[in-house]
Design a protein around this motif. Structure first.
Motif, PDB file in Angstrom:
ATOM      1  N   ASN A 215      37.615  42.405  50.728  1.00  0.00           N
ATOM      2  CA  ASN A 215      38.234  41.218  51.337  1.00  0.00           C
ATOM      3  C   ASN A 215      37.901  41.078  52.824  1.00  0.00           C
ATOM      4  O   ASN A 215      38.568  40.330  53.538  1.00  0.00           O
TER       5      ASN A 215
ATOM      6  N   PHE B  84      42.875  36.296  53.746  1.00  0.00           N
ATOM      7  CA  PHE B  84      43.356  37.673  53.799  1.00  0.00           C
ATOM      8  C   PHE B  84      43.643  38.073  55.240  1.00  0.00           C
ATOM      9  O   PHE B  84      42.994  37.613  56.176  1.00  0.00           O
TER      10      PHE B  84
ATOM     11  N   GLN C  26      47.293  38.578  51.468  1.00  0.00           N
ATOM     12  CA  GLN C  26      46.667  37.275  51.275  1.00  0.00           C
ATOM     13  C   GLN C  26      47.667  36.173  51.539  1.00  0.00           C
ATOM     14  O   GLN C  26      48.868  36.327  51.317  1.00  0.00           O
TER      15      GLN C  26
END
Length: 270
Positions: free
Chosen positions: A199, A218, A226
């Motif tokens: 991420n 994120f 998130q």
């Protein structure tokens, strides 16, 4: 991804006001002292005003070294090649969106043994000249945040920041070294790019430097959260905790003060 003032332009004195009918001069009723004071105020205002076309104040580094950029420096050449740029002290500044921004900085022949403490203010520079200085080396992290830098001239004894692999081309001429076209360390270079967590993506942070930035929505530690950061919830919780601690501290101090008064009263009556 890591280190800036202005030399005011000369101005001609304001025109002398025309005499009034009868030979009287403006401000004559207030005497010479008043006229001198008015002239001093006008001169001060002229010094404080930026030069024509200025939309901001360049970094302090522009006046950190006396004189203009030396003839033939990479900064002077770059500034001359742009119609929207001009030299201001040791800086090349450009005007965009109604304000000035730094394009180049010439610190050549400034007797620098180390980089100035305010060097980070030149992080937006495209061209930098550090030649003809007794620099032994450039400390690690000196160019953290210099993502726009494309030409850097340093003494030949000094290596390009990040090493030669951080630049597309490194050449030497005379007693100088020229580092050109900063490479993106995130473009397939396993030696320079960091190992980012899931991420997160790699982003340039200066010559040979990079950082991991959370992708998309994120955020948080290792980009594990998130969605948008809950600003309202965070502020409400912080406010509640602060108020509770303040009340607890106030009550504790009040009881302590009351105990002191009681003890003092007992000693007085005894």
């Amino acid at each position: 991804m890591a280190e800036p003032l202005t030399a005011p332009r000369g101005r001609s004195a304001p025109p002398r006001p025309a005499p009034l009918p009868g030979g009287a001069r403006p401000g004559a009723a207030s005497g010479r002292g008043g006229a001198a004071g008015s002239g001093a105020v006008v001169s001060l205002l002229l010094l404080l005003l930026p030069p024509p076309g200025a939309g901001g104040t360049p970094p302090r580094m522009c006046g950190s070294c006396p004189g203009p950029p030396r003839n033939g420096s990479v900064v002077a050449q770059y500034c001359a090649s742009r119609a929207d740029a001009e030299l201001w002290g040791r800086c090349c500044v450009g005007r965009g969106s109604g304000r000035q921004h730094l394009l180049g900085l010439d610190l050549s022949d400034c007797s620098l043994q180390t980089l100035p403490s305010a060097f980070g203010e030149a992080a937006d520079a495209v061209v930098l000249d550090l030649t003809e200085n007794p620099l032994a080396a450039l400390p690690d992290g000196s160019f953290l945040g210099f993502t726009h830098l494309q030409q850097l001239a340093v003494p030949q004894a000094v290596q390009c920041p990040g090493g030669s692999r951080a630049w597309e081309e490194v050449t030497t001429y005379g007693s100088s070294r020229l580092c050109q076209s900063q490479r993106n360390p995130c473009n397939g270079s396993e030696e320079l790019a960091p190992l980012c967590p899931e991420n997160a993506v790699c982003a340039p942070d200066g010559p040979g430097l990079s950082q991991c930035v959370c992708a998309g929505s994120f955020h948080g530690y290792k980009c594990l959260r998130q969605g948008a950061f809950p600003v309202s919830l965070f502020c409400s919780v912080l406010g509640t905790v602060t108020a509770a601690l303040s009340l607890a501290l106030w009550g504790t101090q009040r009881r302590h003060a009351a105990g002191l008064w009681d003890a003092a009263g007992r000693r007085g009556t005894g």
